[in-house]
Motif scaffolding. Structure first.
Motif, PDB file in Angstrom:
ATOM      1  N   ALA A   1      36.298  43.417  37.745  1.00 57.75           N
ATOM      2  CA  ALA A   1      37.395  43.705  38.551  1.00 57.75           C
ATOM      3  C   ALA A   1      38.582  42.891  38.127  1.00 57.75           C
ATOM      4  N   LEU A   2      38.401  41.638  37.580  1.00 64.90           N
ATOM      5  CA  LEU A   2      39.606  40.661  37.109  1.00 64.90           C
ATOM      6  C   LEU A   2      40.376  41.190  36.385  1.00 64.90           C
TER       7      LEU A   2
ATOM      8  N   ILE B   1      40.123  34.781  34.314  1.00 62.80           N
ATOM      9  CA  ILE B   1      41.320  35.342  34.717  1.00 62.80           C
ATOM     10  C   ILE B   1      42.375  34.480  33.814  1.00 62.80           C
ATOM     11  N   ILE B   2      42.185  33.336  33.554  1.00 62.10           N
ATOM     12  CA  ILE B   2      43.081  32.657  32.512  1.00 62.10           C
ATOM     13  C   ILE B   2      43.013  33.163  31.088  1.00 62.10           C
TER      14      ILE B   2
ATOM     15  N   LEU C   1      36.348  38.725  43.578  1.00 63.48           N
ATOM     16  CA  LEU C   1      37.501  39.186  43.918  1.00 63.48           C
ATOM     17  C   LEU C   1      37.749  39.998  45.195  1.00 63.48           C
TER      18      LEU C   1
ATOM     19  N   PRO D   1      31.920  41.821  43.871  1.00 62.62           N
ATOM     20  CA  PRO D   1      32.665  40.795  43.111  1.00 62.62           C
ATOM     21  C   PRO D   1      33.529  39.662  43.953  1.00 62.62           C
TER      22      PRO D   1
ATOM     23  N   TYR E   1      39.888  39.347  48.550  1.00 62.50           N
ATOM     24  CA  TYR E   1      40.645  40.512  49.173  1.00 62.50           C
ATOM     25  C   TYR E   1      40.230  40.682  50.576  1.00 62.50           C
TER      26      TYR E   1
ATOM     27  N   ILE F   1      45.097  36.302  31.181  1.00 63.94           N
ATOM     28  CA  ILE F   1      46.258  36.077  30.931  1.00 63.94           C
ATOM     29  C   ILE F   1      46.865  35.437  29.835  1.00 63.94           C
TER      30      ILE F   1
ATOM     31  N   LEU G   1      45.959  35.250  42.642  1.00 62.62           N
ATOM     32  CA  LEU G   1      45.957  36.692  43.194  1.00 62.62           C
ATOM     33  C   LEU G   1      46.500  36.673  44.581  1.00 62.62           C
TER      34      LEU G   1
ATOM     35  N   SER H   1      42.074  43.801  36.288  1.00 62.91           N
ATOM     36  CA  SER H   1      43.102  44.258  37.219  1.00 62.91           C
ATOM     37  C   SER H   1      44.461  43.378  37.045  1.00 62.91           C
ATOM     38  N   VAL H   2      44.345  41.944  36.924  1.00 64.70           N
ATOM     39  CA  VAL H   2      45.543  41.314  36.574  1.00 64.70           C
ATOM     40  C   VAL H   2      46.266  41.460  35.322  1.00 64.70           C
TER      41      VAL H   2
ATOM     42  N   LEU I   1      39.554  48.156  41.716  1.00 62.55           N
ATOM     43  CA  LEU I   1      39.982  47.121  42.649  1.00 62.55           C
ATOM     44  C   LEU I   1      41.550  47.356  42.952  1.00 62.55           C
TER      45      LEU I   1
ATOM     46  N   SER J   1      40.081  30.070  40.632  1.00 62.62           N
ATOM     47  CA  SER J   1      41.342  30.402  39.937  1.00 62.62           C
ATOM     48  C   SER J   1      41.653  31.947  40.475  1.00 62.62           C
TER      49      SER J   1
ATOM     50  N   PHE K   1      49.753  28.277  30.334  1.00 64.17           N
ATOM     51  CA  PHE K   1      48.348  28.730  30.672  1.00 64.17           C
ATOM     52  C   PHE K   1      47.304  28.068  29.694  1.00 64.17           C
TER      53      PHE K   1
END
Lengths: 221, 218
Positions: free
Chosen positions: B163-164, B70-71, A70, A68, A74, B74, A167, B166-167, B174, A163, A191
């Motif tokens: 994985a996203l 991710i947006i 992400l 991924p 990280y 949220i 994080l 997680s936010v 993750l 985006s 948002f």
């Protein structure tokens, strides 16, 4: 329960959001430019018959494609700390995007290169072209046509994935939105505006790409 | 040593990590299955619908693909909270991730349906099949076979994109690793383990997809 929207705060912060959007574009463009450069090298390496040359390129491509984004961010932000390398959020996101872009574009370039029949080389040679001419007038224009669309898609992907900077506290559009909403708690409004901005940015990029394609390829695409 | 805040990684953490693995697998499977079913329906509608419906539907799907995941996560979780119906992170994540994968899969399936030539459906109809029989026995099997590698590609990206989630606080792999990192201060070992997990799941499937693609090309 009804939710009352308050848009004024968001519009007051529009300059900051636009700044964030600029950083988003900035990091994506840069990640594409560096990514393309590395991908050309990796594609050449991957086509090599010597395993010792092609293996590192293959590893890069497969890791970039099968983990991924992400995770890669990280890795750049936290993981490299183990080697004493501490990247800023911008540098971490940039290097992760470069890593992925290079990985995906390597396959794009290799596919574009291999799609051109070998007979075209001999044909051009028999017409008296030297190898610079063969590449300049025969091979590269055709290759460019084939890789143009995958490249625009990769660019859009970079914009969307930048985006993830949110994080690691980067100041691109999402991170900036996050910071601004935490000051006023108008999370939803901020948002929504960010989402609209991302939509407009990607549409603008695709529209410009189509315009450029029309000019450059003159319709025969 | 001498630092009582951080405790190194130990075997006691195995259960915690496994929960993360299990949660990643669960939410990915839910999103892939729901996304496939919805994508199949929407893709079929798009292949059959008139221009007007297509523009309308296309706009919605386009928005789902042009706004970062991710947006969307949220936004959705804030929205359900703001109207007074907060949902469990798993439910929120599943809904958003499923719709997101539906947006990509519907395009894949639409392409599949459109790849089956009209004359095949016409031939089937002339053999006495009904409209839905034509769909079920001719267009669906042939169309699906053609797009299997693309479908697999989307499914793999859903696993990675999970994985996203997680936010919004879902304890997938993750996020569990992130918590372990802040406790143990051993980012490299933990992240390499996480990366390996994704790689081991994704790499064989992507190899298989490429194999099928090559086989179909000949």
């Amino acid at each position: 329960m009804e939710y009352e929207f308050h848009w004024i705060i968001v519009f007051q912060k529009l300059p900051q959001l636009l700044n964030g959007a600029f950083v988003t574009l900035h990091v994506s463009v840069l990640s594409m430019l560096i990514g393309i450069t590395i991908a050309v090298l990796l594609a050449i390496m991957k086509m090599s018959k010597a395993r010792i040359v092609s293996l590192p390129a293959t590893l890069w491509v497969e890791i970039a494609r099968n983990t991924p984004a992400l995770f890669q961010i990280y890795m750049a932000y936290f993981g490299l700390g183990a080697f004493g390398i501490h990247l800023s959020p911008y540098a971490a996101v940039l290097s992760a995007l470069v890593f992925v872009n290079a990985g995906y574009l390597t396959e794009t370039f290799r596919g574009g290169f291999q799609a051109i029949p070998k007979t075209q080389y001999s044909a051009s040679k028999s017409l008296g072209m030297n190898s610079v001419q063969i590449y300049r007038y025969i091979i590269l224009p055709q290759m460019f046509r084939r890789i143009y669309h995958p490249m625009t898609n990769q660019f859009v992907w970079s914009i969307l994935m930048s985006s993830l900077g949110i994080l690691v506290g980067m100041d691109e559009l999402s991170g900036e939105t996050q910071r601004l909403q935490s000051l006023s708690f108008r999370t939803l409004e901020f948002f929504i505006v960010a989402a609209v901005m991302y939509f407009l940015i990607t549409k603008l990029v695709l529209f410009s790409a189509a315009l450029i394609a029309r000019r450059v390829f003159r319709g025969d695409l | 040593m001498g630092n009582s805040f951080f405790t190194p990684l130990s075997w006691n953490d195995t259960g915690f990590i496994l929960t993360g693995v299990l949660n990643t697998v669960t939410i990915s499977l839910v999103a892939i299955i729901v996304g496939t079913l919805l994508g199949l329906a929407v893709g079929f509608i798009r292949a059959e619908a008139n221009r007007f419906t297509n523009i309308l539907l296309g706009g919605v799907l386009d928005a789902l693909r042009s706004v970062p995941l991710i947006i969307q996560l949220i936004l959705f979780s804030t929205y359900v909270g703001a109207i007074g119906h907060p949902l469990d992170p798993f439910v929120t994540g599943s809904i958003v991730l499923s719709l997101y994968s539906m947006a990509f899969m519907s395009e894949v399936f639409r392409g599949g349906f459109e790849s089956v030539h009209h004359s095949m459906a016409t031939a089937a109809r002339s053999l006495g099949m009904s409209y839905w029989q034509t769909v079920a026995y001719i267009r669906l099997p042939i169309g699906l076979r053609a797009v299997f590698p693309s479908w697999l590609g989307v499914a793999l990206s859903v696993i990675k994109d999970s994985a996203l989630v997680s936010v919004i606080g879902y304890m997938e792999l993750l996020r569990t690793s992130e918590q372990l990192i802040s406790r143990t201060q051993q980012p490299l070992e933990i992240l390499i383990g996480v990366g390996l997990f994704y790689f081991i799941v994704s790499y064989p499937l992507s190899l298989y997809g490429r194999y099928i693609e090559r086989k179909m090309a000949i």
